[in-house]
Design an enzyme around this catalytic site. Structure first.
Site, PDB file in Angstrom:
ATOM      1  N   ARG A  96      85.852  95.002  63.169  1.00 46.68           N
ATOM      2  CA  ARG A  96      86.164  93.349  62.694  1.00 46.68           C
ATOM      3  C   ARG A  96      85.572  92.473  63.802  1.00 46.68           C
ATOM      4  O   ARG A  96      85.027  91.315  63.676  1.00 46.68           O
ATOM      5  CB  ARG A  96      87.639  93.156  62.689  1.00 46.68           C
ATOM      6  CG  ARG A  96      87.853  91.961  61.958  1.00 46.68           C
ATOM      7  CD  ARG A  96      89.260  91.697  61.579  1.00 46.68           C
ATOM      8  NE  ARG A  96      89.946  92.147  60.201  1.00 46.68           N
ATOM      9  CZ  ARG A  96      89.818  91.351  59.300  1.00 46.68           C
ATOM     10  NH1 ARG A  96      89.272  90.083  59.305  1.00 46.68           N
ATOM     11  NH2 ARG A  96      90.144  91.630  58.056  1.00 46.68           N
ATOM     12  N   GLU A 126      96.459  85.011  60.999  1.00 48.91           N
ATOM     13  CA  GLU A 126      95.545  85.267  62.241  1.00 48.91           C
ATOM     14  C   GLU A 126      94.478  84.014  62.389  1.00 48.91           C
ATOM     15  O   GLU A 126      94.473  83.734  63.444  1.00 48.91           O
ATOM     16  CB  GLU A 126      94.694  86.628  62.077  1.00 48.91           C
ATOM     17  CG  GLU A 126      95.661  88.051  61.754  1.00 48.91           C
ATOM     18  CD  GLU A 126      94.665  88.967  61.410  1.00 48.91           C
ATOM     19  OE1 GLU A 126      94.590  89.090  59.972  1.00 48.91           O
ATOM     20  OE2 GLU A 126      94.310  89.898  62.102  1.00 48.91           O
TER      21      GLU A 126
END
Lengths: 785, 203
Positions: A334, A736
């Site tokens: 990620r 997030e």
């Protein structure tokens, strides 16, 4: 009392979405479902659950070496100590002594033979009180034979010591692109880690049942995994283990895998003693023994043109994975997925390493590696800005994703929902970027030691678990004979408002007041095989699953209403609190009662899996994300150049939440995410000594933002948008992405620092930009003058 | 003279009265009423325990405690008042804030014996029956929490902040609330709630 948040009752959603007939449908700024309980102290967290009789309290004893062979572990004095009921260590695990979430076998509950980090659990003591257990644990005689530890990312790179195969993404012809460029810069930066500092520390209470069953109340984001881990260490099938969690006092990724240990230790003790057992980690122990956000070392090489356009980027990201794999493989991936942030790199090569070190095993933390990749990407932008003499915002705008062919990510996914250019333009205008830029330059020119700084940074964040299998969710819905509704789903509540959002979706679907929908604790006994509530996916996945369950029941009721009126289903009008069929109106309760009598099933499960996503790590290609969330922040700071101390004067945020399911909750997520991101990049500093001991293990030495740290002015607006993909009510995830809005603060500080050398030298201010680091950067830049 | 139960705790009470509401008066290890409260207070007991009389939310409780027991442990473990939270357990986070004679104190740094003779107010005692305290109501109306774990401490600190006269401006509120950490970062709404509540509190 009003059930909507003040001033947020409808102004932030189109009138067409008002649900006149019901209270608390989708899109309403409803208060958190536990609001009243939060303010009266009635909300029950795991440590507040009424304790069963004969409960024992457990202390986990920790290793005091970063790397060593355990040559002696004499626990007899501990067993003989006052109040001690049981002592368990590696040899006492009836099943498998491993809780590695991805099956790598490198996460023992208790160290067996070798200790791999300072603070690793060695054994657990159960006693009448945790104080007795703690005192007894000190009596253990532990002999170590020291081994040379690997304590830094650099050392792990040197010895090629990794916990996971490297990640790699590549697109375009680097050499050709460099040939088109007019300049090239390479550099490196370190990016600090972050402790979760959930206010509620790790806690679990295990209650043994009959036939060897085990019930564990666990403060976890991932009940299904805890269930599996408890089963694994006890040697039980999953069906013998039930995990339940009503709410957590904060989690932020820190309870995705890290709760496993505490639940397993509680279960091991309960299993060994036949008595209920509670583990509640002391704050210092918690900080020492649990994983954190990975700190990174990033090396970059960027080729650019004089107009600020990037031609080629090569980046190598090295993360401190710590002593085991945990989720580090997916986390470094990620980091790569977001090393481009919102920018198009015509040619790109990205590599990431998960470095094995003798420090605690790092783990998920809001953003999951994405923020670190993004911080590195923003550094690249900053380098280009200083090299070309262009304003950083100008460089950012020139490199944003755009129309084909400038829409391709380093992982070969087309960005089809890009709103970054419009969003950035809107914030640039509404935040008066250029006027403030001029004003700040004028201020800096005349003030003897204060320097102000300004920065606008965008965020583009991909939504979906990159492990495709995790993108599924289940829900369970009962309608009882009296018309009341029970909702359960696999998502967990950690304060993010998931429960209320999903309840709103169900209320909307059934067209009943949200107060009729009872939200119940997440338990593996009701909805099985769930994914972690993580990756911002909670409402996307569970909202859809719950909606599907509600739809199933609604369709059965429509069919029943039609049949009982000799009508077709399409003649049944589903209205707020009632149905209308052939001129006859039947209230919801009456309809449910009649349907029960006619033997219509009033319970349903719902299931959802995200469509159209795929990812192949080996080739570095795919469509790992269902969609992207966008946002931007404009931050302004003042730095005292004599001390390095600073304050954040103002932040303006524009963020894309699609069509918000609950504007009050989403606003809270944006504010909180920004503050947490700002803390990560400014004051939160983790520090290990040369023995591998974490020395910042309490709020006395580890500084998270306080009320006095947040920006003096904080303006937040939603960017008008709806999700192009058919997500639940066209909303977007919000957990997030806002964390990375905090990057604007780091760059505003950098801008202020740069002013001491007339903005000619890139300050290369590495986060966390503590006052000390800011001062050092100022001194360094002054020397260049 | 009554004979206190040494080591009486939340769990023993709960094991015998598991369905009773978790309210102060009915809680663990509580012996006798106010009338009998003073007779053995402070007396050293066998096994190093002492009798401590605590007045919490208007109710008097007599407890037999190890003299090292903190106020927060007395509240949570012995009186079943779990609204007061433990965040860091060494006075750095503010989650355990309660009022002692109207003054905010960190109950993790206060020994229970040192609270004897004082009026302790916890989050459970702030509302007037079903009527929320203006600060509690303002926290609800302004969404001044997320996970809720720091909220009881925030609210008690906020009430004291107003009463101390430290809620004159946003800047002052931020400064005088900086001892209560909120990891969810709900500070904007916390300040808004305090501003709202201070007028309703008549400050």
């Amino acid at each position: 009392m009003a059930d909507t948040v003040q001033g947020r009752s409808g102004s932030e959603r189109p009138a067409a979405r008002d649900k006149e007939g019901i209270r608390g449908g989708a899109g309403v700024a409803l208060i958190h479902d536990s609001a009243t309980k939060h303010v009266t102290g009635e909300a029950v967290y795991t440590d507040d659950i009424r304790e069963p009789a004969r409960l024992v309290e457990v202390h986990i004893a920790l290793a005091e070496r970063a790397r060593a062979r355990v040559v002696k572990l004499d626990l007899e004095p501990v067993r003989r100590a006052k109040g001690v009921v049981a002592v368990v260590a590696a040899g006492d695990v009836p099943g498998i002594n491993d809780i590695s979430p991805t099956g790598t076998g490198d996460d023992p509950v208790f160290a067996a033979g070798e200790v791999v980090y300072h603070g690793q659990p060695l054994f657990a003591v159960a006693a009448g009180t945790v104080h007795e257990a703690r005192r007894a644990a000190r009596l253990a005689v532990v002999g170590y034979e020291d081994l040379a530890p690997t304590l830094s990312i650099e050392a792990a790179l040197e010895s090629q010591s990794f916990v996971w195969p490297e990640g790699r993404m590549q697109r375009g012809d680097l050499e050709a692109a460099r040939g088109r460029a007019t300049g090239r810069i390479s550099g490196a930066m370190t990016i600090g880690g972050q402790d979760h500092f959930y206010l509620e520390g790790q806690v679990a209470m295990a209650v043994p049942g009959e036939d060897g069953d085990m019930l564990v109340h666990s403060s976890t984001q991932h009940p299904s995994e805890v269930q599996h881990m408890v089963g694994k260490v006890l040697g039980l099938p999953d069906h013998a283990v039930t995990i339940e969690v009503r709410r957590m006092g904060g989690a932020f990724g820190g309870k995705e895998t890290q709760a496993n240990l505490f639940a397993c230790v509680a279960a091991l003790v309960a299993n060994a003693t036949g008595r209920p057992a509670k583990v509640r980690a002391d704050r210092d122990d918690d900080m020492v023994m649990t994983g954190k956000r990975h700190d990174f070392l990033a090396r970059y090489d960027v080729a650019y043109r004089d107009d600020g356009r990037i031609e080629a980027v090569e980046m190598e990201l090295a993360a401190r994975a710590g002593c085991s794999a945990d989720l580090s493989g997916a986390i470094i991936d990620r980091a790569l997925f977001h090393a481009d942030n919102a920018y198009f790199y015509p040619a790109v090569k990205l590599t990431a390493h998960a470095c094995r070190t003798n420090t605690v095993s790092n783990t998920a933390f809001r953003g999951f590696g994405g923020p670190q990749g993004m911080v590195a990407g923003e550094r690249v932008i900053e380098e280009v800005a200083f090299a070309t003499g262009l304003d950083p915002l100008e460089v950012r705008k020139r490199n944003l994703y755009g129309e084909a062919p400038r829409d391709l990510t380093p992982y070969h996914m087309e960005v089809t929902d890009n709103v970054a250019p419009e969003l950035v333009a809107q914030l640039e205008r509404d935040g008066r970027y250029w006027e403030r830029r001029d004003e700040i330059r004028a201020f800096n020119a005349r003030h003897p030691y204060f320097r102000r700084g300004l920065a606008l940074t965008p965020v583009k964040f991909g939504i979906s678990f990159t492990l495709t299998a995790y993108n599924q969710a289940g829900a369970l819905l009962h309608v009882y004979k009296d018309g009341s509704v029970m909702l359960n789903h696999g998502g967990t509540e950690m304060g993010q408002g998931l429960y209320v959002k999903v309840a709103q979706v169900v209320a909307d679907e059934l067209q009943v007041d949200v107060g009729r929908v009872r939200i119940t604790a997440t338990t593996t006994a009701k909805v099985p095989n769930t994914s972690a509530t993580a990756a911002s996916s909670g409402s996307d996945l569970n909202g859809m699953a719950a909606q599907a369950a509600a739809r199933t029941i609604k369709e059965r009721l429509i069919r029943f209403a039609a049949e009982s009126h000799q009508a077709e289903p399409n003649e049944v009008e589903w209205l707020p609190g009632r149905v209308r069929v052939k001129g006859d109106e039947i209230g919801f309760n009456e309809l449910v009662s009649q349907a029960y009598t006619a033997r219509v099933q009033l319970s349903a499960t719902g299931f959802y899996k995200t469509p159209d996503i795929h990812w192949d790590r080996a080739t570095g290609r795919g469509r790992p994300f269902y969609y992207f969330c966008y946002g931007a922040a404009l931050a302004e700071v003042t730095v005292d150049t004599l001390t390095g101390e600073y304050r954040v004067d103002r932040a303006d945020i524009l963020h894309d939440v699609g069509r918000s399911l609950n504007p009050a909750i989403d606003r809270g997520q944006i504010e909180g995410g920004f503050v947490q991101g700002m803390g990560w990049l400014t004051t939160e500093e983790l520090w290990w000594d040369d023995q591998g001991r974490l020395k910042t293990h309490a709020p006395s030495t580890y500084k998270i933002p306080a009320a006095s740290d947040r920006p003096r002015v904080l303006e937040i607006a939603f960017f008008e948008n709806e999700n192009r993909e058919p997500t639940v009510h066209r909303s977007k995830a919000v957990g997030e992405p806002p964390l990375m809005l905090g990057i604007a603060v780091l760059h505003a500080l950098s801008d202020a620092v740069a002013s001491v050398a007339d903005h000619r030298v890139c300050p290369r201010l590495d986060p966390p930009a503590t006052p000390e680091r800011v001062l050092m950067a100022i001194e360094r830049l002054r020397e260049t003058k | 003279m009554t004979n206190p139960t040494p080591g009486a705790s939340r769990r023993e009470f709960l094991s015998t009265a598991a369905s009773a509401p978790l309210v102060a008066g009915a809680a663990a290890g509580v012996l006798g009423g106010e009338a009998r409260a003073q007779t053995t207070t402070g007396a050293a007991m066998a096994g190093g325990q002492v009798l401590v009389t605590l007045k919490v939310n208007g109710q008097t409780h007599r407890l037999s405690l190890d003299p090292r027991v903190t106020l927060v442990d007395a509240l949570r473990e012995h009186l079943g008042l779990t609204g007061t939270k433990v965040g860091c357990n060494h006075g750095q986070c503010g989650a355990c804030t309660v009022h002692k004679d109207g003054v905010r104190v960190l109950s993790c740094l206060t020994l229970a014996v040192a609270a004897e003779g004082s009026e302790i107010t916890t989050i459970e005692g702030l509302a007037d029956g079903d009527e929320l305290h203006p600060m509690q109501a303002a926290f609800v109306q302004h969404d001044a929490y997320q996970c809720g774990y720091c909220t009881p401490g925030q609210i008690l600190s906020a009430v004291a902040c107003v009463k101390e006269g430290h809620a004159g401006s946003d800047a002052e509120i931020r400064e005088y609330m900086s001892g209560n950490l909120c990891r969810c970062g709900a500070y904007v709404n916390i300040v808004a709630a305090i501003n709202d509540a201070k007028t309703k509190m008549g400050a």
